[in-house]
Write a protein that holds these residues in place. Sequence first.
Motif, PDB file in Angstrom:
ATOM      1  N   ASP A 155      -3.918 -97.414  -4.171  1.00  0.00           N
ATOM      2  CA  ASP A 155      -3.792 -96.699  -5.440  1.00  0.00           C
ATOM      3  C   ASP A 155      -5.146 -96.187  -5.896  1.00  0.00           C
ATOM      4  N   LEU A 156      -5.168 -94.955  -6.384  1.00  0.00           N
ATOM      5  CA  LEU A 156      -6.379 -94.345  -6.895  1.00  0.00           C
ATOM      6  C   LEU A 156      -6.016 -93.576  -8.150  1.00  0.00           C
ATOM      7  N   SER A 157      -6.736 -93.793  -9.208  1.00  0.00           N
ATOM      8  CA  SER A 157      -6.482 -93.122 -10.472  1.00  0.00           C
ATOM      9  C   SER A 157      -7.666 -92.221 -10.789  1.00  0.00           C
ATOM     10  N   ILE A 158      -7.385 -90.995 -11.227  1.00  0.00           N
ATOM     11  CA  ILE A 158      -8.470 -90.075 -11.556  1.00  0.00           C
ATOM     12  C   ILE A 158      -8.351 -89.642 -13.012  1.00  0.00           C
ATOM     13  N   HIS A 159      -9.485 -89.369 -13.616  1.00  0.00           N
ATOM     14  CA  HIS A 159      -9.550 -88.882 -14.989  1.00  0.00           C
ATOM     15  C   HIS A 159      -9.741 -87.368 -14.930  1.00  0.00           C
ATOM     16  N   ILE A 160      -8.839 -86.623 -15.574  1.00  0.00           N
ATOM     17  CA  ILE A 160      -8.916 -85.168 -15.593  1.00  0.00           C
ATOM     18  C   ILE A 160      -9.697 -84.750 -16.840  1.00  0.00           C
ATOM     19  N   PRO A 161     -10.766 -83.974 -16.677  1.00  0.00           N
ATOM     20  CA  PRO A 161     -11.514 -83.508 -17.847  1.00  0.00           C
ATOM     21  C   PRO A 161     -10.625 -82.670 -18.772  1.00  0.00           C
ATOM     22  N   GLU A 162     -10.891 -82.742 -20.046  1.00  0.00           N
ATOM     23  CA  GLU A 162     -10.073 -82.040 -21.034  1.00  0.00           C
ATOM     24  C   GLU A 162     -10.034 -80.537 -20.777  1.00  0.00           C
ATOM     25  N   SER A 163     -11.127 -79.976 -20.283  1.00  0.00           N
ATOM     26  CA  SER A 163     -11.174 -78.537 -20.031  1.00  0.00           C
ATOM     27  C   SER A 163     -10.252 -78.118 -18.883  1.00  0.00           C
ATOM     28  N   TYR A 164      -9.762 -79.071 -18.085  1.00  0.00           N
ATOM     29  CA  TYR A 164      -8.866 -78.765 -16.976  1.00  0.00           C
ATOM     30  C   TYR A 164      -7.390 -78.890 -17.359  1.00  0.00           C
ATOM     31  N   ILE A 165      -7.111 -79.422 -18.521  1.00  0.00           N
ATOM     32  CA  ILE A 165      -5.733 -79.610 -18.958  1.00  0.00           C
ATOM     33  C   ILE A 165      -5.060 -78.244 -19.091  1.00  0.00           C
ATOM     34  N   GLY A 166      -3.867 -78.110 -18.492  1.00  0.00           N
ATOM     35  CA  GLY A 166      -3.117 -76.868 -18.554  1.00  0.00           C
ATOM     36  C   GLY A 166      -3.520 -75.843 -17.507  1.00  0.00           C
ATOM     37  N   ARG A 167      -4.491 -76.175 -16.683  1.00  0.00           N
ATOM     38  CA  ARG A 167      -4.952 -75.262 -15.632  1.00  0.00           C
ATOM     39  C   ARG A 167      -4.502 -75.796 -14.266  1.00  0.00           C
ATOM     40  N   LYS A 168      -4.338 -74.886 -13.320  1.00  0.00           N
ATOM     41  CA  LYS A 168      -4.021 -75.317 -11.967  1.00  0.00           C
ATOM     42  C   LYS A 168      -5.276 -75.921 -11.351  1.00  0.00           C
ATOM     43  N   ILE A 169      -5.122 -77.088 -10.748  1.00  0.00           N
ATOM     44  CA  ILE A 169      -6.247 -77.723 -10.060  1.00  0.00           C
ATOM     45  C   ILE A 169      -5.814 -78.050  -8.635  1.00  0.00           C
ATOM     46  N   GLU A 170      -6.774 -78.178  -7.768  1.00  0.00           N
ATOM     47  CA  GLU A 170      -6.510 -78.532  -6.383  1.00  0.00           C
ATOM     48  C   GLU A 170      -7.108 -79.905  -6.127  1.00  0.00           C
ATOM     49  N   VAL A 171      -6.305 -80.764  -5.541  1.00  0.00           N
ATOM     50  CA  VAL A 171      -6.758 -82.109  -5.199  1.00  0.00           C
ATOM     51  C   VAL A 171      -6.638 -82.248  -3.686  1.00  0.00           C
ATOM     52  N   LEU A 172      -7.748 -82.547  -3.028  1.00  0.00           N
ATOM     53  CA  LEU A 172      -7.768 -82.737  -1.580  1.00  0.00           C
ATOM     54  C   LEU A 172      -8.037 -84.199  -1.273  1.00  0.00           C
ATOM     55  N   LEU A 173      -7.381 -84.691  -0.249  1.00  0.00           N
ATOM     56  CA  LEU A 173      -7.594 -86.074   0.171  1.00  0.00           C
ATOM     57  C   LEU A 173      -7.716 -86.094   1.686  1.00  0.00           C
ATOM     58  N   TYR A 174      -8.870 -86.481   2.171  1.00  0.00           N
ATOM     59  CA  TYR A 174      -9.106 -86.591   3.604  1.00  0.00           C
ATOM     60  C   TYR A 174     -10.204 -87.603   3.821  1.00  0.00           C
ATOM     61  N   ALA A 175     -10.202 -88.188   5.000  1.00  0.00           N
ATOM     62  CA  ALA A 175     -11.263 -89.116   5.367  1.00  0.00           C
ATOM     63  C   ALA A 175     -12.452 -88.296   5.868  1.00  0.00           C
ATOM     64  N   ASP A 204     -14.844 -88.927   7.875  1.00  0.00           N
ATOM     65  CA  ASP A 204     -15.087 -88.958   9.318  1.00  0.00           C
ATOM     66  C   ASP A 204     -14.108 -88.066  10.077  1.00  0.00           C
ATOM     67  N   GLU A 205     -12.896 -87.840   9.551  1.00  0.00           N
ATOM     68  CA  GLU A 205     -11.955 -86.909  10.183  1.00  0.00           C
ATOM     69  C   GLU A 205     -12.456 -85.483  10.064  1.00  0.00           C
ATOM     70  N   LEU A 206     -13.064 -85.138   8.962  1.00  0.00           N
ATOM     71  CA  LEU A 206     -13.588 -83.795   8.758  1.00  0.00           C
ATOM     72  C   LEU A 206     -14.686 -83.504   9.761  1.00  0.00           C
ATOM     73  N   ASN A 207     -15.546 -84.450  10.039  1.00  0.00           N
ATOM     74  CA  ASN A 207     -16.626 -84.250  11.000  1.00  0.00           C
ATOM     75  C   ASN A 207     -16.081 -83.986  12.396  1.00  0.00           C
ATOM     76  N   ILE A 208     -14.994 -84.631  12.774  1.00  0.00           N
ATOM     77  CA  ILE A 208     -14.379 -84.400  14.077  1.00  0.00           C
ATOM     78  C   ILE A 208     -13.849 -82.978  14.150  1.00  0.00           C
ATOM     79  N   ASP A 209     -13.188 -82.506  13.100  1.00  0.00           N
ATOM     80  CA  ASP A 209     -12.641 -81.156  13.080  1.00  0.00           C
ATOM     81  C   ASP A 209     -13.745 -80.114  13.170  1.00  0.00           C
ATOM     82  N   GLU A 210     -14.885 -80.333  12.539  1.00  0.00           N
ATOM     83  CA  GLU A 210     -15.978 -79.367  12.578  1.00  0.00           C
ATOM     84  C   GLU A 210     -16.542 -79.220  13.976  1.00  0.00           C
ATOM     85  N   THR A 211     -16.607 -80.307  14.745  1.00  0.00           N
ATOM     86  CA  THR A 211     -17.140 -80.214  16.097  1.00  0.00           C
ATOM     87  C   THR A 211     -16.170 -79.472  17.005  1.00  0.00           C
TER      88      THR A 211
END
Length: 79
Positions: free
Chosen positions: A12-32, A34-41
């Motif tokens: 479980d992970l909980s995030i706090h959304i800044p007030e200025s982001y309320i009502g706006r579309k946001i993008e949330v990415l979740l990746y490890a 070390d997986e990103l480094n493999i993809d870059e190579t």
Amino acid sequence: MIRTILTPENQDLSIHIPESYIGRKIEVLLYAVDELNIDETRKKKKSSDFRGKLNLTDEQYTDLQNHLKDVRNEWNNDI
């Protein structure tokens, strides 16, 4: 923009959304990370890595070479 790297201690992970982001579309990415480094190579390939990958027959190879010669000869034509 807010960017941070976390190391979760459970599923479980909980995030706090800044007030200025309320009502706006946001993008949330979740990746490890070390997986990103493999993809870059994987993306960093040299042209020599593709040598012999077409698996052309002799006839196809000859046609391709003739086409390339014709295209290159067009470069010398005055327009």
